[in-house]
Design a protein around this motif. Structure first.
Motif, PDB file in Angstrom:
ATOM      1  N   LEU A 216      98.723  44.493  64.577  1.00 13.58           N
ATOM      2  CA  LEU A 216      97.702  44.389  63.535  1.00 13.58           C
ATOM      3  C   LEU A 216      96.327  44.252  64.175  1.00 13.58           C
ATOM      4  O   LEU A 216      96.123  43.417  65.071  1.00 13.58           O
TER       5      LEU A 216
ATOM      6  N   TYR B 112      98.635  48.712  62.115  1.00 13.58           N
ATOM      7  CA  TYR B 112      97.935  48.340  60.882  1.00 13.58           C
ATOM      8  C   TYR B 112      96.497  47.937  61.229  1.00 13.58           C
ATOM      9  O   TYR B 112      96.278  47.228  62.207  1.00 13.58           O
TER      10      TYR B 112
ATOM     11  N   ASN C 175      98.658  52.693  59.048  1.00  8.91           N
ATOM     12  CA  ASN C 175      98.480  51.867  57.853  1.00  8.91           C
ATOM     13  C   ASN C 175      97.082  51.253  57.835  1.00  8.91           C
ATOM     14  O   ASN C 175      96.773  50.347  58.614  1.00  8.91           O
TER      15      ASN C 175
END
Length: 259
Positions: A7, A205, A222
């Motif tokens: 992330l 992400y 994402n």
């Protein structure tokens, strides 16, 4: 770890609220939960490492992509850093002054200003939080990125032309923008880190809110845009989450079953 996700988080407007100048507690808890589950969490910011605050570092990020990909740190080790030839400093500063531009020079050790900081909310916050802030006259001046407030200054294009071999310009709109080292972006930083960990793109992400996050969004599978972000980014996002101050980070992580 199978299906480990990675992330990437922007700071301003994504982790750090422009309204409260704080990181929401829900975001802190969500990031810690993601780490507990074995996922990797990275800062990916336009800020240079000198002005990444203590509150963010205390969250235990696995690494930092700073200055739009011009500095990368993993597990406390600097694995990439771009340096601008110091012989160029004087001519850049001379042009800034000639064109009467309001420019903050951003470096690894400090940020440097040429105007009264009282009218700039970001610089005022930096000073209030005891970040290393100095002036162009600092004998230890070092910078590899620039942030500017150009307003209606008609010399912006000429300055961009003058620095085009060294910098790319990212327009934030509303009379502000940043000069990023040529060939660097939040996306090139992600490339470097994904290769370092050998992680599949599908498990990547990115969380952001503004135009300087576009390259980051295009690079990951994402893309999550904050509800308080630039509406122009919503159409092509994988997911538009809630406002930062309405637990947007937590909401997105739950949506993707990260936590």
């Amino acid at each position: 770890m199978e299906n480990r996700k990675i992330l990437f988080f922007d700071i301003d407007g994504t982790l750090l609220s422009h309204r409260t100048l704080q990181i929401p507690e829900s975001a802190k808890k969500s990031i810690r939960k993601a780490k507990e589950k074995g996922h990797l969490v990275f800062i990916n910011t336009g800020r240079t490492i000198s002005v990444v605050n203590k509150e963010i570092k205390e969250l235990g990020f696995d690494g930092y992509i700073c200055g739009c990909g011009s500095y990368i740190e993993v597990d406390g080790e600097v694995i990439y850093s771009n340096d601008i030839d110091k012989s160029k400093y004087a001519e850049i500063i001379n042009k800034i002054e000639e064109y009467d531009l309001d420019v903050v020079l951003e470096g690894r050790e400090a940020v440097y200003y040429n105007r009264d900081t009282s009218t700039d909310a970001i610089l005022t916050d930096f000073i209030k939080n005891n970040y290393p802030v100095s002036t162009y006259k600092d004998e230890n001046l070092q910078f590899d990125k620039m942030y500017m407030k150009y307003g209606d200054n008609e010399n912006l294009k000429d300055f961009c032309d003058f620095t085009k071999d060294l910098f790319d310009f990212i327009d934030h709109g509303n009379g502000g923008g940043e000069m990023v080292p040529k060939g660097h972006s939040k996306a090139t930083g992600i490339d470097f880190v994904l290769n370092h960990y050998n992680i599949d793109d599908k498990d990547s992400y990115a969380f952001g809110d503004s135009n300087n996050d576009i390259h980051m969004f295009e690079r990951v599978t994402n893309s999550i845009v904050m509800g308080n972000g630039n509406p122009e980014l919503f159409e092509n996002a994988t997911f538009v989450t809630k406002d930062i101050d309405e637990d947007g980070i937590e909401h997105a992580m739950k949506h993707f079953n990260i936590i």
